[in-house]
Design a protein around this motif. Structure first.
Motif, PDB file in Angstrom:
ATOM      1  N   LEU A 212     -10.935   4.022   6.037  1.00 43.03           N
ATOM      2  CA  LEU A 212     -10.588   4.372   4.670  1.00 43.03           C
ATOM      3  C   LEU A 212      -9.092   4.609   4.559  1.00 43.03           C
ATOM      4  N   ARG A 213      -8.518   4.181   3.425  1.00 43.84           N
ATOM      5  CA  ARG A 213      -7.085   4.357   3.242  1.00 43.84           C
ATOM      6  C   ARG A 213      -6.753   4.358   1.765  1.00 43.84           C
ATOM      7  N   GLY A 214      -5.836   5.228   1.369  1.00 44.74           N
ATOM      8  CA  GLY A 214      -5.352   5.225  -0.001  1.00 44.74           C
ATOM      9  C   GLY A 214      -4.238   4.210  -0.180  1.00 44.74           C
ATOM     10  N   THR A 215      -3.873   3.960  -1.439  1.00 42.16           N
ATOM     11  CA  THR A 215      -2.802   2.995  -1.730  1.00 42.16           C
ATOM     12  C   THR A 215      -1.560   3.666  -2.281  1.00 42.16           C
ATOM     13  N   GLY A 216      -1.555   4.998  -2.340  1.00 46.95           N
ATOM     14  CA  GLY A 216      -0.466   5.709  -3.005  1.00 46.95           C
ATOM     15  C   GLY A 216       0.892   5.569  -2.359  1.00 46.95           C
ATOM     16  N   ASP A 217       0.939   5.189  -1.076  1.00 46.01           N
ATOM     17  CA  ASP A 217       2.224   5.015  -0.401  1.00 46.01           C
ATOM     18  C   ASP A 217       2.500   3.546  -0.094  1.00 46.01           C
ATOM     19  N   MET A 218       1.881   2.665  -0.844  1.00 42.40           N
ATOM     20  CA  MET A 218       2.043   1.231  -0.591  1.00 42.40           C
ATOM     21  C   MET A 218       2.933   0.572  -1.635  1.00 42.40           C
ATOM     22  N   GLY A 219       3.274  -0.658  -1.367  1.00 45.83           N
ATOM     23  CA  GLY A 219       4.059  -1.436  -2.309  1.00 45.83           C
ATOM     24  C   GLY A 219       4.073  -2.893  -1.910  1.00 45.83           C
TER      25      GLY A 219
ATOM     26  N   VAL B 270       4.067 -12.444  -1.098  1.00 48.50           N
ATOM     27  CA  VAL B 270       4.480 -11.042  -1.164  1.00 48.50           C
ATOM     28  C   VAL B 270       4.160 -10.385   0.172  1.00 48.50           C
ATOM     29  N   GLN B 271       4.940  -9.381   0.506  1.00 51.83           N
ATOM     30  CA  GLN B 271       4.717  -8.615   1.715  1.00 51.83           C
ATOM     31  C   GLN B 271       4.215  -7.229   1.320  1.00 51.83           C
ATOM     32  N   LEU B 272       3.110  -6.822   1.901  1.00 52.47           N
ATOM     33  CA  LEU B 272       2.529  -5.512   1.640  1.00 52.47           C
ATOM     34  C   LEU B 272       3.131  -4.511   2.633  1.00 52.47           C
ATOM     35  N   VAL B 273       3.671  -3.405   2.109  1.00 49.12           N
ATOM     36  CA  VAL B 273       4.328  -2.406   2.959  1.00 49.12           C
ATOM     37  C   VAL B 273       3.818  -1.016   2.609  1.00 49.12           C
ATOM     38  N   GLU B 274       4.141  -0.045   3.479  1.00 50.34           N
ATOM     39  CA  GLU B 274       3.846   1.354   3.175  1.00 50.34           C
ATOM     40  C   GLU B 274       5.075   2.182   3.542  1.00 50.34           C
ATOM     41  N   HIS B 275       5.359   3.211   2.702  1.00 54.57           N
ATOM     42  CA  HIS B 275       6.591   3.961   2.889  1.00 54.57           C
ATOM     43  C   HIS B 275       6.402   5.326   3.548  1.00 54.57           C
TER      44      HIS B 275
ATOM     45  N   ALA C 175       1.006  -6.542   5.807  1.00 53.00           N
ATOM     46  CA  ALA C 175       0.419  -7.874   5.656  1.00 53.00           C
ATOM     47  C   ALA C 175       1.303  -8.727   4.764  1.00 53.00           C
ATOM     48  N   THR C 176       1.047 -10.043   4.781  1.00 53.50           N
ATOM     49  CA  THR C 176       1.641 -10.946   3.805  1.00 53.50           C
ATOM     50  C   THR C 176       0.523 -11.649   3.058  1.00 53.50           C
ATOM     51  N   ILE C 177       0.758 -11.898   1.780  1.00 54.16           N
ATOM     52  CA  ILE C 177      -0.235 -12.556   0.930  1.00 54.16           C
ATOM     53  C   ILE C 177       0.440 -13.784   0.332  1.00 54.16           C
ATOM     54  N   LYS C 178      -0.120 -14.955   0.614  1.00 57.06           N
ATOM     55  CA  LYS C 178       0.509 -16.225   0.242  1.00 57.06           C
ATOM     56  C   LYS C 178      -0.149 -16.837  -0.989  1.00 57.06           C
ATOM     57  N   GLY C 179       0.510 -17.892  -1.498  1.00 53.35           N
ATOM     58  CA  GLY C 179      -0.083 -18.699  -2.556  1.00 53.35           C
ATOM     59  C   GLY C 179       0.191 -18.216  -3.957  1.00 53.35           C
ATOM     60  N   LEU C 180       1.395 -17.645  -4.190  1.00 49.46           N
ATOM     61  CA  LEU C 180       1.705 -17.082  -5.503  1.00 49.46           C
ATOM     62  C   LEU C 180       2.652 -17.942  -6.327  1.00 49.46           C
ATOM     63  N   GLY C 181       2.963 -19.142  -5.866  1.00 47.13           N
ATOM     64  CA  GLY C 181       3.770 -20.059  -6.663  1.00 47.13           C
ATOM     65  C   GLY C 181       5.243 -19.701  -6.683  1.00 47.13           C
TER      66      GLY C 181
ATOM     67  N   GLN D 255      -6.107  -7.063   0.749  1.00 44.87           N
ATOM     68  CA  GLN D 255      -4.955  -7.892   1.099  1.00 44.87           C
ATOM     69  C   GLN D 255      -5.183  -9.361   0.768  1.00 44.87           C
ATOM     70  N   LYS D 256      -5.614  -9.602  -0.480  1.00 45.66           N
ATOM     71  CA  LYS D 256      -5.898 -10.980  -0.878  1.00 45.66           C
ATOM     72  C   LYS D 256      -5.746 -11.154  -2.385  1.00 45.66           C
ATOM     73  N   ILE D 257      -5.641 -12.404  -2.790  1.00 50.92           N
ATOM     74  CA  ILE D 257      -5.615 -12.742  -4.207  1.00 50.92           C
ATOM     75  C   ILE D 257      -7.032 -12.673  -4.767  1.00 50.92           C
ATOM     76  N   VAL D 258      -7.193 -11.946  -5.861  1.00 52.32           N
ATOM     77  CA  VAL D 258      -8.486 -11.861  -6.544  1.00 52.32           C
ATOM     78  C   VAL D 258      -8.637 -13.020  -7.517  1.00 52.32           C
ATOM     79  N   LYS D 259      -7.577 -13.263  -8.303  1.00 48.76           N
ATOM     80  CA  LYS D 259      -7.621 -14.345  -9.276  1.00 48.76           C
ATOM     81  C   LYS D 259      -6.201 -14.730  -9.657  1.00 48.76           C
TER      82      LYS D 259
END
Length: 387
Positions: free
Chosen positions: A21-28, A38-43, A50-56, A89-93
């Motif tokens: 389990l993990r919260g998202t409050g310190d992510m970006g 985009v690169q997913l980071v935490e502060h 992680a990296t998420i590809k396919g965003l044009g 860590q993925k594209i929903v739509k």
């Protein structure tokens, strides 16, 4: 004993799931503009997850977040609107909603996503859950003429406001009834409104004017008052410099009774009082792009347009003097403070990295690799008006 044994696997599974389990409050999310990801980071620990590809096309991309901070909505330059699940860590739509877009906003209740478009000019509004189209508002201001839309912001009361770059207008859209949006149009607000901001309380919408000196201000509490012009002559008597990159008014900063924002075509940061009158112009290193307040409002951090974009300057809000000049590297495009301001993250595009800087010592505490990084967006933005 027979009754206890069946419980052991269940307890083991519960323990394992709890560890994940993990919260998202310190992510970006960090935009990696050249490769459409985009690169997913935490502060909390300043790490990449992680990296998420396919965003044009992300050459001018921005992000807003759902109110639970789980989903990020990415507005791409190619007209793509992408919903990302941060935890999975993925594209929903992903929907291609126009030919060229320039940012967006999320409604007060988090149920609507609005996108500002250049081509065709106008604003489209989507259901934040399904990304189904709710409203299509073409920016037609005269027969056969359709304007680029800019400076789209959200405000309390399910309101979106934006400027019409080609028409010199500001439109306010009330989306309380999604089946019957109410559009209020303000004409002749000034030449070429290029960006907009809303004050932190959501009351005033202010549009920058590229075609003339000054700003156009609208009181969203009292639309009947119309648009007021402020700072009309801040550049009077000065020769404007070539503008290599438009300043971002969303990066404006307020500290106590002072308001700081970038000047267009000048190497200055402008200071206004609470009556929207200029009280000072602070000479700076170059043409400012973002003037950003540390969360405690004690410092303002400024970055600059090409060709002087290798520099950051820090202004003390009590003295209105520059207290530090930093040289992070080539093309410092964006900054983002951690929610309580102990660190500022900055993208150094041409060095392919993001630096995490201590805002008291000005030392780099961490550097992360990133492919041509630009915008940095932390999830705490979900609870701020106009961001």
């Amino acid at each position: 004993m027979k009754k206890i044994l069946p419980l052991i696997p269940l307890l083991f599974l519960t323990a394992c799931s709890t560890q994940n389990l993990r919260g998202t409050g310190d992510m970006g999310l960090i935009i990696e503009r050249a490769i459409g990801q985009v690169q997913l980071v935490e502060h909390s620990g300043n790490t990449s997850l992680a990296t998420i590809k396919g965003l044009g096309d992300l050459s001018h991309a921005s992000i807003v977040y759902s109110r639970d901070e789980r989903y990020g909505y990415v507005f791409g330059r190619d007209g793509g609107l992408t919903k990302i699940d941060i935890l999975e860590q993925k594209i929903v739509k992903r929907v291609m909603q126009s030919g060229n877009s320039i940012g967006g906003a999320i409604s007060q209740d988090g149920k609507l996503i609005a996108v500002s478009n250049y081509k065709p000019g106008g604003v489209k509004i989507f259901n934040s859950d399904s990304l189904e189209l709710v409203a299509d508002i073409p920016a037609i201001y005269a027969e056969g003429k359709q304007s680029k839309t800019v400076g789209l912001i959200d405000a309390p009361g399910q309101i979106f406001a934006f400027g019409l770059y080609d028409a010199g207008e500001i439109w306010v859209v009330d989306m309380k009834d999604i089946k019957s949006p109410v559009i209020t149009k303000f004409k002749d607000v000034g030449s070429l409104p290029y960006d907009g901001l809303v004050t932190p309380d959501g009351r005033y919408y202010i549009a920058g004017l590229f075609g003339e000196d000054g700003l156009a201000m609208l009181d969203l509490w009292h639309l009947e008052k119309g648009v007021t012009r402020i700072m009309n002559h801040y550049g009077k008597g000065k020769t404007k410099l070539p503008v290599y990159k438009m300043p971002h008014l969303e990066g404006w900063a307020k500290a106590g009774d002072k308001i700081l924002l970038p000047a267009v075509g000048q190497h200055e940061v402008l200071v206004m009082d609470q009556n929207w009158k200029q009280v000072k112009a602070i000479p700076v290193h170059g043409q400012p792009i973002f003037v950003m307040s540390r969360p405690d409002h004690k410092q303002m951090w400024v970055n600059f347009a090409h060709p002087r974009n290798d520099t950051i300057q820090v202004i003390d809000t009590e003295t209105l003097k520059i207290i530090k000049t930093l040289k992070p590297g080539k093309a410092v495009l964006h900054m983002e403070f951690s929610p309580r301001g102990e660190h500022v993250w900055m993208s150094v595009r041409d060095e392919n990295r993001v630096d995490v800087v201590d805002t008291e010592t000005f030392e780099v505490v961490k550097s992360l690799k990133a492919d041509k990084p630009s915008g940095i967006f932390f999830t705490n933005r979900a609870h701020k008006i106009g961001l």
